[in-house]
Scaffold this motif. Structure first.
Motif, PDB file in Angstrom:
ATOM      1  N   GLU A 166       0.723  -1.108  -0.099  1.00 27.46           N
ATOM      2  CA  GLU A 166      -0.192  -0.019   0.119  1.00 27.46           C
ATOM      3  C   GLU A 166       0.874   1.284   0.055  1.00 27.46           C
ATOM      4  O   GLU A 166       1.749   1.140   0.402  1.00 27.46           O
ATOM      5  N   ASP A 167       0.309   2.254  -0.745  1.00 27.11           N
ATOM      6  CA  ASP A 167       1.119   3.530  -0.916  1.00 27.11           C
ATOM      7  C   ASP A 167       0.325   4.512  -1.515  1.00 27.11           C
ATOM      8  O   ASP A 167      -0.888   4.103  -2.149  1.00 27.11           O
ATOM      9  N   ASP A 168       0.732   5.713  -1.918  1.00 34.69           N
ATOM     10  CA  ASP A 168       0.269   6.317  -2.810  1.00 34.69           C
ATOM     11  C   ASP A 168       0.326   6.232  -4.413  1.00 34.69           C
ATOM     12  O   ASP A 168       0.183   7.138  -5.120  1.00 34.69           O
ATOM     13  N   LYS A 169       1.351   5.316  -4.769  1.00 33.87           N
ATOM     14  CA  LYS A 169       1.720   4.987  -6.061  1.00 33.87           C
ATOM     15  C   LYS A 169       0.255   4.402  -6.677  1.00 33.87           C
ATOM     16  O   LYS A 169      -0.827   4.124  -6.009  1.00 33.87           O
ATOM     17  N   SER A 170       0.552   4.061  -8.115  1.00 34.44           N
ATOM     18  CA  SER A 170      -0.660   3.522  -8.941  1.00 34.44           C
ATOM     19  C   SER A 170      -0.787   1.901  -8.744  1.00 34.44           C
ATOM     20  O   SER A 170       0.352   1.388  -8.126  1.00 34.44           O
ATOM     21  N   ARG A 228      -8.784   4.269  -1.859  1.00 33.87           N
ATOM     22  CA  ARG A 228      -9.439   5.287  -0.762  1.00 33.87           C
ATOM     23  C   ARG A 228     -10.665   6.176  -1.707  1.00 33.87           C
ATOM     24  O   ARG A 228     -10.438   6.459  -2.805  1.00 33.87           O
ATOM     25  N   ASP A 271     -10.152   9.230  -3.723  1.00 35.66           N
ATOM     26  CA  ASP A 271      -9.366   9.219  -4.969  1.00 35.66           C
ATOM     27  C   ASP A 271      -9.561   7.820  -5.748  1.00 35.66           C
ATOM     28  O   ASP A 271      -9.029   6.813  -5.572  1.00 35.66           O
ATOM     29  N   TYR A 304      -3.172   5.341   2.806  1.00 38.14           N
ATOM     30  CA  TYR A 304      -2.713   5.594   1.453  1.00 38.14           C
ATOM     31  C   TYR A 304      -3.871   5.517   0.551  1.00 38.14           C
ATOM     32  O   TYR A 304      -4.997   5.315   0.847  1.00 38.14           O
ATOM     33  N   LYS A 305      -3.307   5.940  -0.534  1.00 39.00           N
ATOM     34  CA  LYS A 305      -4.362   6.095  -1.713  1.00 39.00           C
ATOM     35  C   LYS A 305      -4.581   4.752  -2.320  1.00 39.00           C
ATOM     36  O   LYS A 305      -5.685   4.386  -2.735  1.00 39.00           O
ATOM     37  N   ARG A 306      -3.809   3.576  -2.329  1.00 40.64           N
ATOM     38  CA  ARG A 306      -3.926   2.471  -3.109  1.00 40.64           C
ATOM     39  C   ARG A 306      -3.400   1.349  -2.197  1.00 40.64           C
ATOM     40  O   ARG A 306      -2.614   1.341  -1.361  1.00 40.64           O
TER      41      ARG A 306
END
Length: 134
Positions: A49-53, A82, A85, A121-123
């Protein structure tokens, strides 16, 4: 952040407690896990998990699986994003390209999608690899 589980019971518990209970847009449930584990053994679960794609996180997760020497005959993939996003088609296309380079045509594959509001995180992508008992 990457989390790896290698113990069969912990993988099953993680799936049944965290994933099968979720409110999914594309839902995975207990029968999906049972179908995969009837023919194969859950060998590894990788949660990235992270803000990466999604494609970047998938590549990271598949690299972790490859490092173990695991050659899955079946995969369950859970995509979480999230709510603030949302996933876009371009990101899903890139994710699909990543899958096509990392999954053999003979590999059984099931996937689900969930959105949550309280994720740091975003993803997040979770991949569970099942292998044949030897």
């Amino acid at each position: 952040m990457i989390h790896i589980i290698n113990k069969e019971q912990e993988i099953a518990d993680m799936f049944l407690n965290d994933i099968a209970q979720g409110d999914w847009s594309i839902k995975l449930d207990k029968t999906d896990y049972e179908a995969a584990s009837n023919h194969s053994k859950p060998t590894i679960a990788v949660k990235a998990e992270d803000d990466k794609s999604l494609a970047e996180l998938s590549a990271i997760a598949f690299d972790e699986i490859k490092k173990t020497g695991c050659e899955p005959t079946s995969l369950i993939v859970m995509i979480t994003f999230r709510q603030d996003d949302e996933l876009m088609m371009m990101e899903m296309a890139e994710f699909n390209d990543c899958l096509s380079t990392n999954i053999d045509n003979n590999t059984d594959f099931k996937w689900g999608v969930q959105s949550v509001s309280d994720m740091p995180y975003k993803r997040r992508i979770t991949i569970i690899g099942f292998t044949q008992d030897k």
